[in-house]
Design an enzyme around this catalytic site. Structure first.
Site, short mmCIF file in Angstrom:
data_model
loop_
_atom_site.label_atom_id
_atom_site.label_comp_id
_atom_site.label_asym_id
_atom_site.label_seq_id
_atom_site.Cartn_x
_atom_site.Cartn_y
_atom_site.Cartn_z
N ASP A 153 0.97 -1.19 0.12
CA ASP A 153 0.07 -0.23 -0.04
C ASP A 153 1.01 1.23 0.04
O ASP A 153 2.31 1.12 0.21
CB ASP A 153 -0.91 0.04 1.05
CG ASP A 153 -2.24 0.67 0.78
OD1 ASP A 153 -1.83 1.59 0.04
OD2 ASP A 153 -3.16 0.81 1.69
C1 NOJ Z 1 -4.31 3.78 -0.21
C2 NOJ Z 1 -5.48 2.80 0.20
O1 NOJ Z 1 -5.42 2.20 1.53
C3 NOJ Z 1 -5.16 1.66 -0.80
O2 NOJ Z 1 -6.46 1.07 -0.75
C4 NOJ Z 1 -5.30 2.26 -2.11
O3 NOJ Z 1 -5.41 1.16 -3.12
C5 NOJ Z 1 -3.88 3.03 -2.58
N1 NOJ Z 1 -4.02 4.08 -1.47
C6 NOJ Z 1 -3.87 3.57 -3.96
O4 NOJ Z 1 -4.52 4.63 -4.01
#
Ligand code: NOJ
Length: 755
Positions: A304
């Site tokens: 993430d």
């Molecule tokens: C953070 C989020 O937790 C995740 O779910 C997401 O896919 C990513 N950012 C990318 O935007």
């Protein structure tokens, strides 16, 4: 009555709404879906061989480039560390870009990678296509309330068709985190609290995104997230510590990920949190022992957003260089936005802290996926202006969005005959969400646009309903000065429909709430409306279970609409006016108060189960133990009666199954779809077991007066769990079978599994 649809057509909305067309479309989608469920994805030998041959030509820096994912500057959901992503593409230092879309822009970036770098390796393009790309379906929690697996697969399929037309080939979805704490804003993004339902929905979404063949131009890679147990963040506070037993991890939180893997998902995203004191992006137990070795996952693991860097504040490494080493050795193939691999990985390899083989293995996964997508044959195959014009936000997709929104609606209360509303009645349409296009999209709405949305007020007007509108107040703040305008509207009408709830930003990432009641002056609005004495219907838009104890006591009917997406307005109006019969069932428990949280249906008995006459039992002094609305609950405009469960046998051995059937009859006067639910309780186990666990459900559509025999089959696999020594098996003994319309109102029968 087809007047909502016809009126929208007359009103010049991009229309859609022809039932025959929908039926035809659903049929063709179901044929496609049937086909897609026949294939489980694997990377081909050809893709591996081509990846290996390219790997042989790459420098260490080029390899690290493939393991690097940067955001464009279009949409940002965290700190932007690298504004110069275009320079990085030209330098061959990035293998994938996210948050860039449209075929035109992505092809420009692709051209730089393919034509202006030494090896010309094409980029992957990722985006959070979570509940639609431009045609926005209900938020995942809402869609999960449909319990309609085929419908859920279909909307994921459409999302992939639109996203791939717009130059994307990878979505960061499905989010499959089991969520038992409504304070956590991200409950909106998943399938709710139940492992069984969540696993089926996880697989359906993967099949939808990835389609039958990932080499097809209208499919995209799915990325199941957030691995693992992010939903167990302590106190529902986002990014917080997770500390659960291995048993709970494996029994409750991991199965939806395993279901995605079994459905052929090509990528996993690590979670922000730690599990048993090790952050997920450095957790080799999760990434190696379980994911690679136990499950045999052959795709790519991405982090993430900056979660490798975040291992420094987690306190498990001293600096980003150490973080890079920990992550790559744990099995993280791609670094999202952290620039940690970018800055340190080559150095760590040169210092002998990371082996070249470890790096090579990650790059192999990434390259093999790019081959499988067909990017080496044609780097521009995803998206074109023609496809965008024809396939994005098409009429056919809007049809499906309408159906999907209708099926997501859950009727929580309906008294004094408040619903459906007769066409002759005048209606006060009030509240902050009656005509708020943007909020209806919820969060993570891809390229969804507020202007595309049809609000409930627009839909009421389109059918020529006799409407008095006033907003009354906002969803937040303290300003009550305009409530009187809503009261004036209410006084003129026969019935009041108040659209209340949360605003979209209150759900999703970084959106935890400690108070889960209706925010702002909305209770004051409801009080003032109630004082008019008119029938009062609440339509809720929200991304989490709310504490509705007060509302239940102050209105006649409640329709839970979640954030219903582009076609939410017509969907809600169809249900309010009785054109469609609500059939949604809660995929998550609604508590009586935040103090009960976490509260979920598959709880255990304890050694001192609740006894009203005994103080020293498990309970609160100030609130009941039961939830306000249980898991699986939802009303309709029909009346359904259940017969007694009938068993094919009461004792069975491990090689046999038991058939359990029950008669359901529609004693109402409208057709309805009933979701018959089957739960199991293992009465005595080598470890304590939940009082009930969902093990099956069936949806049957019943005409007025119709009866149907609904049959389930239970085998030893449905009774298995992690026993005392952590082996997955069923233990002989008695099991209570519970059948009913929700997790509370069940009838029981007992079966015995013999040795
Ligand atoms: C953070 C989020 O937790 C995740 O779910 C997401 O896919 C990513 N950012 C990318 O935007």
């Amino acid at each position: 009555m087809d007047c909502v649809k016809q009126a929208l057509l007359v009103g010049g909305y991009k229309n859609v709404i022809n039932r025959l067309m929908i039926k035809k479309l659903l049929l063709s989608f179901s044929i496609l879906l049937l086909l897609s469920s026949l294939s489980a994805q694997q990377l081909s030998d050809r893709a591996w061989a081509r990846a290996d041959s390219l790997l042989g030509q790459m420098t260490l820096d080029e390899k690290v480039g493939q393991m690097t994912l940067f955001t464009s500057d279009w949409v940002v959901t965290g700190p932007t560390l690298r504004p110069g992503y275009r320079d990085d593409i030209l330098a061959g230092k990035v293998g994938a870009i996210f948050n860039a879309h449209t075929s035109e822009y992505n092809h420009q970036l692709q051209k730089m990678a393919v034509e202006e770098t030494r090896l010309g390796i094409p980029l992957l393009f990722g985006y959070d296509v979570v509940h639609g790309y431009r045609t926005i379906f209900p938020i995942p929690l809402g869609e999960s309330a449909s319990w309609d697996l085929q419908g859920i697969e279909q909307t994921a399929r459409i999302a992939a068709v639109e996203a791939s037309a717009a130059g994307l080939n990878w979505t960061f979805a499905p989010m499959v985190d089991i969520a038992r704490d409504p304070r956590w804003g991200r409950v909106a993004e998943g399938a709710g609290e139940d492992t069984y339902l969540g696993s089926l929905i996880s697989a359906a979404r993967v099949r939808g995104f990835q389609g039958q063949n990932i080499g097809d131009e209208n499919t995209i890679l799915a990325c199941v997230k957030h691995y693992a147990a992010y939903g167990a963040a302590q106190a529902g506070r986002d990014y917080n510590t997770v500390d659960i037993s291995d048993r709970t991890l494996r029994e409750i939180y991991l199965p939806p990920f395993k279901a995605a893997k079994d459905a052929g998902v090509y990528s996993f995203m690590t979670a922000f949190n730690d599990v048993d004191a090790v952050p997920c992006s450095g957790n080799s137990y999760l990434l190696q022992d379980i994911l690679r070795k136990e499950w045999g996952f052959q795709g790519m693991v991405v982090t993430d957003y900056t979660s490798i860097n975040e291992m420094v504040p987690h306190g498990i490494v001293a600096n980003n260089a150490e973080a890079a080493t920990l992550a790559v050795n744990a099995g993280v193939d791609m670094d999202m936005q952290g620039a940690v691999y970018y800055d340190y990985l080559a150095k760590q390899v040169k210092e002998g802290l990371v082996s070249v083989e470890t790096v090579d293995q990650s790059v192999r996964y990434i390259l093999a996926l790019k081959y499988e997508l067909g990017l080496f044959d044609d780097p521009y195959r995803y998206g074109s202006k023609e496809r965008e014009a024809e396939e994005v936000f098409s009429q056919a997709h809007l049809n499906v969005a309408l159906e999907s929104s209708i099926k997501s609606l859950v009727l929580l209360k309906n008294e004094r005959g408040a619903l459906p509303i007769s066409a002759s009645k005048s209606i006060a349409v009030v509240g902050p969400l009656a005509d708020n296009k943007a909020e209806m999209l919820g969060n993570w709405f891809g390229d969804g646009r507020a202007d595309d949305v049809i609000t409930p007020l627009m839909a009421f007007r389109a059918i020529g309903a006799d409407v008095y509108y006033a907003k009354g107040c906002e969803t937040s703040g303290e300003d009550e000065s305009r409530i009187s305008e809503a009261v004036v509207a209410a006084e003129q009408a026969d019935i009041i429909v108040a659209f209340v709830g949360e605003s979209g930003y209150m759900s999703g990432e970084a959106a935890s709430r400690s108070d889960i009641t209706l925010p702002g002056p909305q209770r004051a609005l409801i009080s003032a409306l109630e004082a008019t004495g008119k029938p009062l219907v609440l339509v809720l838009m929200n991304g989490r279970p709310l504490d509705l104890s007060w509302e239940v006591a102050h209105c006649d009917a409640i329709l839970e609409a979640w954030f219903p997406g582009t076609m939410g307005g017509p969907a809600i109006v169809e249900v309010l006016m009785g054109e469609a019969n609500p059939s949604g069932r809660l995929p998550i428990t609604f508590p009586r108060s935040v103090g009960q949280v976490p509260i979920f249906y598959n709880a255990k008995n304890t050694g001192r189960p609740f006894d009203a006459n005994n103080k020293y039992t498990s309970k609160y002094l100030d609130v009941e133990n039961t939830p306000l609305f249980p898991f699986g609950f939802g009303l309709s405009y029909a009346e359904i009666t259940y017969g007694k469960p009938v068993l094919s046998k009461t004792e069975f051995s491990a090689s046999e199954t038991v058939k359990i059937s029950i008669r359901v009859t529609n004693t109402g006067d409208v057709a309805t779809t009933e979701t018959v639910q089957l739960y199991v309780h293992d009465l005595v186990g080598s470890v304590t077991r939940p009082l009930k666990e969902l093990k099956g459900f069936q949806q049957v559509t019943l005409a007025p007066g119709a009866t149907q025999q609904v049959e389930f089959e239970i085998g030893v696999n449905d009774l298995a769990f992690y026993t005392r020594d952590m082996t997955w098996k069923a233990e002989p003994g008695d099991f209570e079978i519970q059948l009913g319309p929700n997790s509370r109102d069940v009838q029981t029968a007992t079966i015995k599994l013999t040795d």
